[in-house]
Design a protein around this motif. Structure first.
Motif, PDB file in Angstrom:
ATOM      1  N   LYS A 195      18.091 -80.063  45.215  1.00  0.00           N
ATOM      2  CA  LYS A 195      19.417 -80.126  45.729  1.00  0.00           C
ATOM      3  C   LYS A 195      19.579 -79.739  47.289  1.00  0.00           C
ATOM      4  CE  LYS A 195      21.033 -77.875  42.325  1.00  0.00           C
ATOM      5  NZ  LYS A 195      21.982 -77.189  41.300  1.00  0.00           N
ATOM      6  N   PHE A 196      18.532 -79.043  47.721  1.00  0.00           N
ATOM      7  CA  PHE A 196      18.628 -78.540  49.004  1.00  0.00           C
ATOM      8  C   PHE A 196      19.799 -77.463  49.177  1.00  0.00           C
ATOM      9  CE2 PHE A 196      16.877 -82.825  49.647  1.00  0.00           C
ATOM     10  CZ  PHE A 196      16.052 -82.506  50.635  1.00  0.00           C
ATOM     11  N   ALA A 197      19.567 -76.244  50.113  1.00  0.00           N
ATOM     12  CA  ALA A 197      20.693 -75.455  50.234  1.00  0.00           C
ATOM     13  C   ALA A 197      21.885 -75.907  50.799  1.00  0.00           C
ATOM     14  CB  ALA A 197      20.174 -74.307  51.065  1.00  0.00           C
ATOM     15  N   PRO A 198      22.916 -75.335  50.322  1.00  0.00           N
ATOM     16  CA  PRO A 198      24.367 -76.004  50.820  1.00  0.00           C
ATOM     17  C   PRO A 198      24.447 -76.149  52.265  1.00  0.00           C
ATOM     18  CG  PRO A 198      24.655 -74.335  48.990  1.00  0.00           C
ATOM     19  CD  PRO A 198      23.056 -74.217  49.280  1.00  0.00           C
ATOM     20  N   TYR A 199      24.110 -75.228  53.033  1.00  0.00           N
ATOM     21  CA  TYR A 199      24.073 -75.335  54.456  1.00  0.00           C
ATOM     22  C   TYR A 199      23.426 -76.554  55.083  1.00  0.00           C
ATOM     23  CZ  TYR A 199      19.655 -73.607  55.766  1.00  0.00           C
ATOM     24  OH  TYR A 199      18.219 -73.576  55.977  1.00  0.00           O
ATOM     25  N   GLN A 200      22.407 -76.938  54.369  1.00  0.00           N
ATOM     26  CA  GLN A 200      21.714 -78.117  54.911  1.00  0.00           C
ATOM     27  C   GLN A 200      21.779 -79.247  54.129  1.00  0.00           C
ATOM     28  OE1 GLN A 200      17.552 -76.288  52.576  1.00  0.00           O
ATOM     29  NE2 GLN A 200      17.439 -76.799  54.708  1.00  0.00           N
ATOM     30  N   ARG A 201      22.502 -79.372  53.004  1.00  0.00           N
ATOM     31  CA  ARG A 201      22.515 -80.613  52.355  1.00  0.00           C
ATOM     32  C   ARG A 201      23.104 -81.658  52.932  1.00  0.00           C
ATOM     33  NH1 ARG A 201      23.833 -81.070  46.444  1.00  0.00           N
ATOM     34  NH2 ARG A 201      24.211 -83.165  46.088  1.00  0.00           N
ATOM     35  N   LYS A 202      24.096 -81.641  53.810  1.00  0.00           N
ATOM     36  CA  LYS A 202      24.827 -82.863  54.705  1.00  0.00           C
ATOM     37  C   LYS A 202      23.700 -83.403  55.354  1.00  0.00           C
ATOM     38  CE  LYS A 202      28.918 -84.522  57.199  1.00  0.00           C
ATOM     39  NZ  LYS A 202      30.145 -83.917  57.603  1.00  0.00           N
ATOM     40  N   SER A 203      22.760 -82.860  56.002  1.00  0.00           N
ATOM     41  CA  SER A 203      21.939 -83.429  57.093  1.00  0.00           C
ATOM     42  C   SER A 203      20.537 -83.627  56.347  1.00  0.00           C
ATOM     43  CB  SER A 203      21.522 -82.391  57.939  1.00  0.00           C
ATOM     44  OG  SER A 203      20.926 -81.102  57.673  1.00  0.00           O
ATOM     45  N   SER A 204      20.385 -83.564  54.972  1.00  0.00           N
ATOM     46  CA  SER A 204      19.187 -83.634  54.303  1.00  0.00           C
ATOM     47  C   SER A 204      19.248 -85.065  54.080  1.00  0.00           C
ATOM     48  CB  SER A 204      18.913 -82.865  52.986  1.00  0.00           C
ATOM     49  OG  SER A 204      19.958 -83.161  52.060  1.00  0.00           O
ATOM     50  N   LYS A 212      26.371 -89.632  50.244  1.00  0.00           N
ATOM     51  CA  LYS A 212      27.437 -90.220  51.022  1.00  0.00           C
ATOM     52  C   LYS A 212      27.585 -91.638  50.222  1.00  0.00           C
ATOM     53  CE  LYS A 212      28.635 -91.653  55.691  1.00  0.00           C
ATOM     54  NZ  LYS A 212      28.669 -93.107  55.553  1.00  0.00           N
ATOM     55  N   ILE A 213      26.641 -92.377  49.873  1.00  0.00           N
ATOM     56  CA  ILE A 213      26.953 -93.639  49.497  1.00  0.00           C
ATOM     57  C   ILE A 213      27.478 -93.507  47.984  1.00  0.00           C
ATOM     58  CG2 ILE A 213      24.612 -94.163  48.561  1.00  0.00           C
ATOM     59  CD1 ILE A 213      25.073 -97.114  49.577  1.00  0.00           C
ATOM     60  N   LEU A 214      27.079 -92.615  47.321  1.00  0.00           N
ATOM     61  CA  LEU A 214      27.622 -92.357  45.936  1.00  0.00           C
ATOM     62  C   LEU A 214      29.031 -92.221  46.262  1.00  0.00           C
ATOM     63  CD1 LEU A 214      24.828 -90.313  44.206  1.00  0.00           C
ATOM     64  CD2 LEU A 214      25.578 -92.430  43.718  1.00  0.00           C
ATOM     65  N   GLU A 215      29.507 -91.350  46.896  1.00  0.00           N
ATOM     66  CA  GLU A 215      30.716 -90.957  47.230  1.00  0.00           C
ATOM     67  C   GLU A 215      31.757 -92.220  47.407  1.00  0.00           C
ATOM     68  OE1 GLU A 215      30.288 -87.762  49.876  1.00  0.00           O
ATOM     69  OE2 GLU A 215      29.970 -86.321  48.258  1.00  0.00           O
ATOM     70  N   GLU A 216      31.195 -92.963  48.325  1.00  0.00           N
ATOM     71  CA  GLU A 216      31.893 -94.143  48.796  1.00  0.00           C
ATOM     72  C   GLU A 216      32.221 -95.318  47.952  1.00  0.00           C
ATOM     73  OE1 GLU A 216      29.277 -95.253  52.188  1.00  0.00           O
ATOM     74  OE2 GLU A 216      30.289 -94.004  53.683  1.00  0.00           O
ATOM     75  N   ASN A 217      31.255 -95.128  46.867  1.00  0.00           N
ATOM     76  CA  ASN A 217      31.577 -96.271  45.781  1.00  0.00           C
ATOM     77  C   ASN A 217      32.043 -95.585  44.295  1.00  0.00           C
ATOM     78  OD1 ASN A 217      30.269 -98.920  46.925  1.00  0.00           O
ATOM     79  ND2 ASN A 217      28.906 -97.294  47.751  1.00  0.00           N
ATOM     80  N   ASN A 218      32.709 -94.531  44.759  1.00  0.00           N
ATOM     81  CA  ASN A 218      33.321 -93.834  43.338  1.00  0.00           C
ATOM     82  C   ASN A 218      32.307 -93.657  42.305  1.00  0.00           C
ATOM     83  OD1 ASN A 218      35.970 -94.139  44.442  1.00  0.00           O
ATOM     84  ND2 ASN A 218      35.745 -96.484  43.695  1.00  0.00           N
ATOM     85  N   LEU A 219      31.260 -93.341  42.503  1.00  0.00           N
ATOM     86  CA  LEU A 219      30.091 -92.699  41.844  1.00  0.00           C
ATOM     87  C   LEU A 219      29.891 -91.250  42.020  1.00  0.00           C
ATOM     88  CD1 LEU A 219      27.605 -95.541  42.317  1.00  0.00           C
ATOM     89  CD2 LEU A 219      28.970 -95.110  40.286  1.00  0.00           C
ATOM     90  N   ASP A 220      30.913 -90.371  42.471  1.00  0.00           N
ATOM     91  CA  ASP A 220      30.914 -89.060  42.568  1.00  0.00           C
ATOM     92  C   ASP A 220      30.292 -88.254  41.465  1.00  0.00           C
ATOM     93  OD1 ASP A 220      33.136 -90.635  43.762  1.00  0.00           O
ATOM     94  OD2 ASP A 220      33.498 -88.650  45.073  1.00  0.00           O
ATOM     95  N   TYR A 221      30.706 -88.911  40.376  1.00  0.00           N
ATOM     96  CA  TYR A 221      30.014 -87.960  39.260  1.00  0.00           C
ATOM     97  C   TYR A 221      28.314 -87.847  39.178  1.00  0.00           C
ATOM     98  CZ  TYR A 221      28.801 -92.561  37.039  1.00  0.00           C
ATOM     99  OH  TYR A 221      28.287 -93.523  36.677  1.00  0.00           O
ATOM    100  N   LEU A 222      27.736 -88.676  40.112  1.00  0.00           N
ATOM    101  CA  LEU A 222      26.364 -88.725  40.080  1.00  0.00           C
ATOM    102  C   LEU A 222      25.795 -87.729  41.182  1.00  0.00           C
ATOM    103  CD1 LEU A 222      25.535 -92.359  39.760  1.00  0.00           C
ATOM    104  CD2 LEU A 222      25.101 -90.562  38.010  1.00  0.00           C
ATOM    105  N   VAL A 223      26.669 -87.129  41.910  1.00  0.00           N
ATOM    106  CA  VAL A 223      26.232 -86.233  43.138  1.00  0.00           C
ATOM    107  C   VAL A 223      25.957 -84.868  42.318  1.00  0.00           C
ATOM    108  CG1 VAL A 223      27.273 -84.894  45.151  1.00  0.00           C
ATOM    109  CG2 VAL A 223      27.691 -87.385  44.786  1.00  0.00           C
ATOM    110  N   LYS A 224      24.677 -84.616  42.665  1.00  0.00           N
ATOM    111  CA  LYS A 224      24.311 -83.290  42.102  1.00  0.00           C
ATOM    112  C   LYS A 224      25.049 -82.110  42.549  1.00  0.00           C
ATOM    113  CE  LYS A 224      20.409 -83.983  39.583  1.00  0.00           C
ATOM    114  NZ  LYS A 224      20.285 -83.411  38.338  1.00  0.00           N
ATOM    115  N   LYS A 225      25.414 -81.234  41.707  1.00  0.00           N
ATOM    116  CA  LYS A 225      26.306 -80.250  42.075  1.00  0.00           C
ATOM    117  C   LYS A 225      25.641 -79.006  41.798  1.00  0.00           C
ATOM    118  CE  LYS A 225      30.314 -82.651  42.014  1.00  0.00           C
ATOM    119  NZ  LYS A 225      29.687 -84.109  41.741  1.00  0.00           N
ATOM    120  N   TYR A 226      26.291 -77.936  42.594  1.00  0.00           N
ATOM    121  CA  TYR A 226      25.533 -76.472  42.473  1.00  0.00           C
ATOM    122  C   TYR A 226      26.015 -75.769  41.165  1.00  0.00           C
ATOM    123  CZ  TYR A 226      23.897 -77.617  47.209  1.00  0.00           C
ATOM    124  OH  TYR A 226      23.133 -78.260  48.207  1.00  0.00           O
TER     125      TYR A 226
END
Length: 226
Positions: A195-204, A212-226
């Protein structure tokens, strides 16, 4: 900040824990790392501690803790008695190249070197040496779940397929068929990737090419949570 510590503590082990579990000293671990039989720590956490009292005194100290991928436990146990330090790298290289050559989607990997003709051994050697350096530096302890030769190959291919998908579809609304394809790419990526550490997640690679593309297409439920 606390979320980063929680993530690292949950998914990695400290230098002390690694030495205790494998019954070696820190000097012996350092020698294994020096000989490229165990990767470098994937994270280093430094904290400053300041103690004061009513006696108007104080004590300050910086504590640094190294965190290793949990797969280093088996690596230490496997390699701590290895007499020929070159054997492990040769075994790793053989497995890496075998997994790469046998992967059904190898055509997208490493600047598509398999698209024209079978690459020369020299080119395969260059690719391996680059990945080996990243592995020894602890990078694949950050990126992959178990830092195996197979996972390094699979992550390379999964990332390249996501990059290609983003190039085609990041600026348009996905059709149902394209959404299904993205879901499959997400599953493939998650099969081997941390999942990468939270501080580096956005740039990973996860943050840039999947979240990013999951969120843009209403597939947020697939984004791995901590």
């Amino acid at each position: 900040m606390e979320q980063n510590f929680d993530y690292i503590n949950e998914n990695y082990i400290t230098e002390n824990e690694l030495c205790n579990i494998t019954d070696i000293s820190k000097d012996e671990l350092a020698a294994l790392i020096q000989n490229q039989l165990v990767p470098q720590p994937s994270y280093t956490v430094s904290r400053s501690i300041r103690i004061t009292s009513p006696l108007n005194d104080e004590f300050e100290r910086e504590i640094t803790e190294k965190y290793f991928s949990k797969n280093c436990i088996s690596l230490v146990n496997k390699n701590k008695e290895l007499k020929d330090i070159h054997l492990y790298k040769e075994e790793f290289k053989e497995n890496f190249i075998r997994h790469l050559i046998n992967h059904p989607h190898k055509g997208v990997a490493y600047d598509r070197i398999f698209n024209t003709s079978f690459p020369e051994q020299e080119k395969l050697n260059e690719i391996f040496e680059s990945e080996w350096a990243a592995y020894c530096n602890g990078i694949y302890g950050i990126c992959t779940l178990h830092s195996t030769e197979e996972e390094i190959v699979k992550k390379e291919i999964a990332v390249k397929k996501l990059i290609h998908f983003n190039t085609q579809f990041s600026d348009k609304e996905l059709t149902a068929e394209e959404s299904d394809e993205l879901i499959k790419l997400s599953e493939e990526f998650n099969e081997v990737t941390q999942k990468f550490a939270p501080y580096q997640r956005k740039s990973s690679s996860r943050g840039k090419y999947l979240d990013k593309i999951l969120e843009e297409n209403n597939l947020d439920y697939l984004v791995k949570k901590y």
